[in-house]
Scaffold this active site. Structure first.
Site, mmCIF file in Angstrom:
data_model
loop_
_atom_site.group_PDB
_atom_site.id
_atom_site.type_symbol
_atom_site.label_atom_id
_atom_site.label_comp_id
_atom_site.label_asym_id
_atom_site.label_seq_id
_atom_site.Cartn_x
_atom_site.Cartn_y
_atom_site.Cartn_z
ATOM 1 N N CYS A 47 0.858 -1.179 0.000
ATOM 2 C CA CYS A 47 0.000 0.000 0.000
ATOM 3 C C CYS A 47 0.896 1.231 0.000
ATOM 4 C CB CYS A 47 -0.873 -0.022 1.248
ATOM 5 S SG CYS A 47 -1.877 1.460 1.489
ATOM 6 N N CYS B 121 -0.984 3.545 -6.611
ATOM 7 C CA CYS B 121 -1.873 2.984 -5.589
ATOM 8 C C CYS B 121 -2.139 1.542 -6.008
ATOM 9 C CB CYS B 121 -3.177 3.784 -5.553
ATOM 10 S SG CYS B 121 -4.465 2.987 -4.558
HETATM 11 N N1 DGL Z 1 -3.914 0.479 -1.860
HETATM 12 C C1 DGL Z 1 -3.659 1.718 -1.182
HETATM 13 C C2 DGL Z 1 -2.453 2.421 -1.778
HETATM 14 O O1 DGL Z 1 -1.683 1.812 -2.484
HETATM 15 C C3 DGL Z 1 -4.914 2.542 -1.150
HETATM 16 C C4 DGL Z 1 -4.898 3.604 -0.107
HETATM 17 C C5 DGL Z 1 -6.295 3.963 0.370
HETATM 18 O O2 DGL Z 1 -6.869 3.167 1.107
HETATM 19 O O3 DGL Z 1 -6.750 5.044 0.032
HETATM 20 O O4 DGL Z 1 -2.206 3.589 -1.519
#
Ligand code: DGL
Length: 264
Positions: free
Chosen positions: A73, A183
């Site tokens: 993440c 993301c």
């Molecule tokens: N998968 C997360 C990332 O790579 C998402 C972050 C979120 O929950 O907004 O930033």
């Protein structure tokens, strides 16, 4: 030690795009995935709000005996990777916006970065940008709302397509030829993104590079499961809706997996 699992953590379902790359690169390893979908999204929250959640998740994964943790993440990496490395003895592998490969290969000298607010405001993004993108136009846009669309498994509905068009059109106007997905939820939107940007833009998903980096960290620390032809096991936990995670797993051809709910 080598048999112990590798933890994979995300604010929700997005980190499964990284898990896919990990099992390709390290098929013999065991994995424990935890998605904090009950508290998703993280990208619009402050580091102070994210940190206690992250600590609960890491404690959980440590208790399960994880030998290393992949922070799948970008928002968690931006908010807490330094803290995690200082406070826990196991290695952490974080996400990095793939500005470097995009900047090396761009011909138009313009690259797009689609990421959450938290990632774009982070120090890591600023340092990566100033280190690798000198003389390159970086069009960085926050993909507000896209994580939520992926969490409800809407990859190409009208609302998702409207958001994508809103964020990607200004990048196309700037003549980008590379688009960095900053993301881990966004690779699930890749087909929809392709429909908007066309074939002239290279979509960069950093997950395979993160998986290769994980391999090299495990080797360096001599904790890699020996590649002996065996296939490891993956276990999935969510703080959110188990059915949603099961659907996502079937979308990525991993339908036969159990998902266990967890409260943290
Ligand atoms: N998968 C997360 C990332 O790579 C998402 C972050 C979120 O929950 O907004 O930033």
């Amino acid at each position: 030690m080598t048999e112990q699992p590798i933890g994979v953590m995300d604010s929700g379902l997005g980190g499964l795009s990284v898990w896919q790359a990990l099992i390709q690169c390290l098929p013999e390893e065991n994995f424990i995935y935890l998605g904090d979908s009950g508290f998703c999204p993280y990208g619009s929250k402050s580091a102070a709000e994210i940190l206690p959640r992250v600590t609960h998740i890491v404690d959980f994964l440590e208790e399960k005996g994880c030998k290393a943790i992949v922070v799948a993440c970008n928002a968690i990496t931006a908010a807490s990777i330094d803290f995690l490395r200082q406070h826990y003895p196991i290695p952490f592998i974080g996400m990095e916006p793939a500005i470097k490969p995009a900047s090396v290969h761009t011909r138009t000298r313009a690259v797009g970065v689609l990421a959450t607010e938290r990632t774009l405001q982070g120090r890591l993004f600023a340092t990566t940008r100033s280190k690798y993108a000198q003389g390159i136009r970086v069009v960085a846009i926050a993909g507000n709302g896209l994580v939520e669309q992926v969490e409800v498994l809407d990859f190409d509905g009208d609302a998702t397509m409207d958001l994508l068009r809103r964020y990607l059109r200004p990048m196309l106007t700037e003549n980008i030829d590379h688009l960095v997905l900053g993301c881990t939820h966004y690779p699930f939107l890749a087909a929809s993104i392709r429909r908007i940007v066309g074939d002239g833009v290279c979509i960069v998903n950093p997950a395979p590079a993160v998986a290769r980096h994980t391999l090299s960290v495990l080797e360096q620390m001599q904790i890699r499961h020996p590649p002996n032809g065996s296939v490891g096991r993956s276990i999935f936990y969510t703080t959110g809706d188990t059915e949603k995670m099961k659907h996502m797993l079937s979308f990525i051809q991993a339908a036969d997996r159990e998902v266990t709910p967890v409260r943290l």
